[in-house]
Design a protein around this motif. Sequence first.
Motif, PDB file in Angstrom:
ATOM      1  N   SER A  17       0.825  -1.210   0.000  1.00  0.00           N
ATOM      2  CA  SER A  17       0.000   0.000   0.000  1.00  0.00           C
ATOM      3  C   SER A  17       0.860   1.261   0.000  1.00  0.00           C
ATOM      4  N   LEU A  18       1.877   1.273   0.844  1.00  0.00           N
ATOM      5  CA  LEU A  18       2.742   2.459   0.942  1.00  0.00           C
ATOM      6  C   LEU A  18       3.581   2.650  -0.308  1.00  0.00           C
ATOM      7  N   GLY A  19       3.877   1.563  -1.009  1.00  0.00           N
ATOM      8  CA  GLY A  19       4.747   1.664  -2.174  1.00  0.00           C
ATOM      9  C   GLY A  19       4.021   1.883  -3.485  1.00  0.00           C
ATOM     10  N   THR A  20       2.702   1.989  -3.455  1.00  0.00           N
ATOM     11  CA  THR A  20       1.939   2.173  -4.692  1.00  0.00           C
ATOM     12  C   THR A  20       1.253   3.538  -4.714  1.00  0.00           C
ATOM     13  N   GLU A  21       0.736   3.897  -5.881  1.00  0.00           N
ATOM     14  CA  GLU A  21       0.200   5.256  -6.095  1.00  0.00           C
ATOM     15  C   GLU A  21      -1.287   5.243  -6.420  1.00  0.00           C
ATOM     16  N   TYR A  22      -2.026   4.363  -5.764  1.00  0.00           N
ATOM     17  CA  TYR A  22      -3.461   4.292  -6.035  1.00  0.00           C
ATOM     18  C   TYR A  22      -4.270   4.481  -4.751  1.00  0.00           C
ATOM     19  N   TRP A  23      -3.846   5.462  -3.972  1.00  0.00           N
ATOM     20  CA  TRP A  23      -4.605   5.822  -2.783  1.00  0.00           C
ATOM     21  C   TRP A  23      -5.821   6.665  -3.172  1.00  0.00           C
ATOM     22  N   TYR A  24      -5.611   7.571  -4.105  1.00  0.00           N
ATOM     23  CA  TYR A  24      -6.687   8.481  -4.509  1.00  0.00           C
ATOM     24  C   TYR A  24      -6.656   8.632  -6.024  1.00  0.00           C
ATOM     25  N   ILE A  25      -7.819   8.506  -6.640  1.00  0.00           N
ATOM     26  CA  ILE A  25      -7.906   8.516  -8.103  1.00  0.00           C
ATOM     27  C   ILE A  25      -8.811   9.651  -8.561  1.00  0.00           C
ATOM     28  N   ILE A  26      -8.332  10.418  -9.540  1.00  0.00           N
ATOM     29  CA  ILE A  26      -9.120  11.486 -10.159  1.00  0.00           C
ATOM     30  C   ILE A  26      -9.298  11.140 -11.630  1.00  0.00           C
ATOM     31  N   GLU A  27     -10.541  11.035 -12.054  1.00  0.00           N
ATOM     32  CA  GLU A  27     -10.844  10.694 -13.439  1.00  0.00           C
ATOM     33  C   GLU A  27     -11.686  11.801 -14.058  1.00  0.00           C
ATOM     34  N   THR A  28     -11.389  12.123 -15.314  1.00  0.00           N
ATOM     35  CA  THR A  28     -12.146  13.148 -16.026  1.00  0.00           C
ATOM     36  C   THR A  28     -12.773  12.564 -17.281  1.00  0.00           C
ATOM     37  N   ASN A  29     -13.782  13.239 -17.781  1.00  0.00           N
ATOM     38  CA  ASN A  29     -14.455  12.832 -19.013  1.00  0.00           C
ATOM     39  C   ASN A  29     -14.066  13.803 -20.113  1.00  0.00           C
ATOM     40  N   PRO A  30     -13.070  13.464 -20.941  1.00  0.00           N
ATOM     41  CA  PRO A  30     -12.577  14.400 -21.951  1.00  0.00           C
ATOM     42  C   PRO A  30     -13.620  14.764 -23.006  1.00  0.00           C
ATOM     43  N   MET A  31     -14.664  13.978 -23.157  1.00  0.00           N
ATOM     44  CA  MET A  31     -15.696  14.296 -24.144  1.00  0.00           C
ATOM     45  C   MET A  31     -16.479  15.539 -23.763  1.00  0.00           C
ATOM     46  N   ASN A  32     -16.485  15.841 -22.467  1.00  0.00           N
ATOM     47  CA  ASN A  32     -17.284  16.962 -22.000  1.00  0.00           C
ATOM     48  C   ASN A  32     -16.440  18.088 -21.413  1.00  0.00           C
ATOM     49  N   MET A  33     -15.125  18.019 -21.636  1.00  0.00           N
ATOM     50  CA  MET A  33     -14.251  19.002 -21.001  1.00  0.00           C
ATOM     51  C   MET A  33     -13.335  19.630 -22.034  1.00  0.00           C
ATOM     52  N   SER A  34     -12.948  20.864 -21.738  1.00  0.00           N
ATOM     53  CA  SER A  34     -12.050  21.567 -22.651  1.00  0.00           C
ATOM     54  C   SER A  34     -10.774  22.018 -21.961  1.00  0.00           C
TER      55      SER A  34
ATOM     56  N   GLY B  51      -0.233   8.621  -4.584  1.00  0.00           N
ATOM     57  CA  GLY B  51       0.170   7.877  -3.406  1.00  0.00           C
ATOM     58  C   GLY B  51       0.392   8.837  -2.263  1.00  0.00           C
ATOM     59  N   LEU B  52       1.129   8.413  -1.260  1.00  0.00           N
ATOM     60  CA  LEU B  52       1.373   9.281  -0.114  1.00  0.00           C
ATOM     61  C   LEU B  52       2.448  10.314  -0.391  1.00  0.00           C
ATOM     62  N   TRP B  53       3.352  10.013  -1.330  1.00  0.00           N
ATOM     63  CA  TRP B  53       4.460  10.912  -1.585  1.00  0.00           C
ATOM     64  C   TRP B  53       4.518  11.420  -3.017  1.00  0.00           C
ATOM     65  N   SER B  54       3.636  10.964  -3.866  1.00  0.00           N
ATOM     66  CA  SER B  54       3.737  11.340  -5.277  1.00  0.00           C
ATOM     67  C   SER B  54       2.376  11.320  -5.948  1.00  0.00           C
ATOM     68  N   ILE B  55       2.318  11.975  -7.103  1.00  0.00           N
ATOM     69  CA  ILE B  55       1.121  11.997  -7.929  1.00  0.00           C
ATOM     70  C   ILE B  55       1.513  11.602  -9.347  1.00  0.00           C
ATOM     71  N   ASN B  56       0.752  10.712  -9.940  1.00  0.00           N
ATOM     72  CA  ASN B  56       0.996  10.284 -11.316  1.00  0.00           C
ATOM     73  C   ASN B  56      -0.045  10.921 -12.217  1.00  0.00           C
ATOM     74  N   GLU B  57       0.406  11.786 -13.111  1.00  0.00           N
ATOM     75  CA  GLU B  57      -0.472  12.472 -14.047  1.00  0.00           C
ATOM     76  C   GLU B  57      -0.025  12.164 -15.467  1.00  0.00           C
ATOM     77  N   GLY B  58      -0.911  11.555 -16.242  1.00  0.00           N
ATOM     78  CA  GLY B  58      -0.587  11.224 -17.626  1.00  0.00           C
ATOM     79  C   GLY B  58       0.567  10.271 -17.767  1.00  0.00           C
ATOM     80  N   GLY B  59       0.725   9.366 -16.805  1.00  0.00           N
ATOM     81  CA  GLY B  59       1.814   8.399 -16.857  1.00  0.00           C
ATOM     82  C   GLY B  59       3.132   8.912 -16.331  1.00  0.00           C
TER      83      GLY B  59
ATOM     84  N   ASP C 104       5.157  17.548  -0.575  1.00  0.00           N
ATOM     85  CA  ASP C 104       6.307  17.564   0.330  1.00  0.00           C
ATOM     86  C   ASP C 104       5.963  18.445   1.516  1.00  0.00           C
ATOM     87  N   SER C 105       5.333  17.863   2.511  1.00  0.00           N
ATOM     88  CA  SER C 105       4.845  18.641   3.647  1.00  0.00           C
ATOM     89  C   SER C 105       5.946  18.999   4.630  1.00  0.00           C
ATOM     90  N   PHE C 106       7.142  18.413   4.484  1.00  0.00           N
ATOM     91  CA  PHE C 106       8.219  18.703   5.414  1.00  0.00           C
ATOM     92  C   PHE C 106       9.099  19.863   4.933  1.00  0.00           C
TER      93      PHE C 106
END
Length: 217
Positions: free
Chosen positions: A35-52, A62-70, A78-80
């Motif tokens: 769990s600590l070593g993966t980046e799927y704690w929180y997921i944000i999904e968008t619908n590109p058909m309806n967004m510009s 994850g707890l220390w990183s965010i994966n955007e577009g791969g 970095d809260s410290f």
Amino acid sequence: MRESPHLCRMKVTFGGLVISAGICGILSFAFLATSLGTEYWYIIETNPMNMSDFENMSSHSGLWSINEGGKTQTDSIDSFKADFSRYTETELQMLNMHSAIVVLLPLSLVLLLLGGICGLVSSLARSPVLLTGTASYFFICSLLTLCGVSLYIIYSHQALVETERRVGLEGLAYVRTSFGWSLGLAWLSYGMELLTGILLLIAARMAKLQHSSPTMT
């Protein structure tokens, strides 16, 4: 000297209990480490058909990183090292929560490793006192895990509220947020920690009965 059949059955049950507790302890460590070593704690999904303007908002974090577009941004959270002078009171509260999360959960992981060693020693010694102490130790680990996971849920909710305040509900109309399987593994680890403690308590009770039972010649 020959032991009674009752004691023999208790020995088999004791062995099964400590083995089960060991398996649960290993699983709790594995679940939390994954769990600590993966980046799927929180997921944000968008619908590109309806967004510009928000095509690139889809991400998982994850707890220390965010994966955007791969692409992983390891310095995105970095809260410290943050410059606290430029944050609002709400943002400072969120940073403090994040700091607590990234301390509590890794600490629980380290304590689980030490707890496994204590569990092995107490099981081999068949000591009711040591088994009870190890069970209490696992309950403390589970409490740390519970606090860390609960804080993360509160932190994520507050982050969503803050985002809604900034961009408005219309800006997030086509954005869907959810907790990921990494958080689920942390919850599983919490459950395994509790189960380990319970099994060790039962084993301690049986070991105590074994020591107090008379033997037959």
